[in-house]
Write an enzyme that holds these catalytic residues in place. Sequence first.
Site: not given
Length: 516
Positions: A245, A282
């Site tokens: 990620e 995030c």
Amino acid sequence: MTTTPVWSVDPRTGKQREQVAVEATSQEVDEAVRSAHAARGALADATARAAFLRAAAALLDGAAAHVIEAADAETALGPGRLTGELARTTGQLRAFADAVDEGAYLDIRIDRADPSLSPPRPELRRYKVPLGVVAVYAASNFPLAFSVPGGDTASALAAGCPVVVKAHPDHPATSELCASLLRRAAVESGLPADVVSVVHGFDAGLALIRHPLVAAAGFTGSIRGGRALFDAAAARPVPIPFHGELGSLNPVVVTPAAAAERAEEIGGGLAGSVTLGVGQFCVKPGLVLVPEGADGDRLTGALTKALGETEPGVLLDHRMRENFIAGVRERAALSGVDAPVTPGSGGEHTVGAGYLTVPARLLTQDAEGTELTEGGSYEVLLEECFGPITVVVRYADQREAAAVLGLLPGNLSATLQLSAAETEGAPGPAAELIEQVTGLAGRIVVNGWPTGVAVAPAQHHGGPYPAATSHSTSVGGTAIERWLRPVAYQSVPDALLPVELREANPLGLPRRVTGG
């Protein structure tokens, strides 16, 4: 032999707290991986795996005060946030223990032999097996839920894969504490302690991804760091899956009807999402498309006011603080970009009560007549800036909004703020927006905010590159699939089959059977 110390640092002051460890040598990384590899057989016992995951959750809960104190000292995230994160972490461990007990993750499929078909079908039995040792690269912004005891570790262990974690340098003491609890839980459950181990250091991280016995890797972090590891994983003599990620802008689109209906509510909610965790999530919304006109002005005004009233916060480390300040300055210096939020009295880099803090920021830009084009000088506005900042782009019509969205790379999330009438589902602009952002993101949010990723079976935390390097999720029950591979057995006698595939089904596992 020269050793490099690993220090725990207080991000509030920038001062070293204590030496926690030393950076691992290549020989020590090799020993950790080989020990993990040797523990694979013990992890094959599903009952022991499930017991281990539950024991780890119980030990973490039992040491909650100590764990939260250690994590707060190294991250400045605060006891409230970290209490919630610990609950999320132990909840993940227990959820994966339940998944192991259930067995559906094995995806057992049986096709009975059928000689009447053309061509004839042989007896086929298929399930999934663990890949082997998994390297986990811990995240800076989640010292628990995406680090040593986090989702990558929990899902890999649930799959039957030993784990070697490369600890993040921002919270080494927390990492060591959590690793000791997980290793203790393993021993108490009858497993070798080395089913989980931790190494420190940049070079150790490179040695880990290159080790021939490492079978897969999970990463949460920056595009630059993740891409370097992804390339290293692909360049090995035997490439391995790398589930990374890497970064996300998480666009938000506010329709004209939604702005007319609840401008102030949207502005306040957006401010809360942007500043949650000091903007270090995030899925923080980093780009917001707001319509031109009076309603959009009201929304932007409410957002500006809420951000201006937000207390400055401490970022995770000095490097992130410096990058945030430089990123804001670079963007604010562009012609036509406004910065309506007035920072607190201490300016961009406040030193108050001995703490190093940053204020929330807002930048605004019109879509029409700008250089918001691929490769243009304003492209930086379409890149993630880690910290409490968002960019508002004002658009005149849906064509302009669609053009800006068309410039974006892959994202973890995309959010639409719609009016009550638009949510009724009639064909129109809202449906077109849903279709467009579905191509951009792994999770679509309507009339909510992307921060706060529920750990649930239907969750997907990933997206097109660079949000992620694979199509898998790092959150939710299906995260276990990253560490498994399917194997089919054709015409194998029942006595020679893995116990999971035998006709009597002694483990009572769910299976899909075709044919009589």
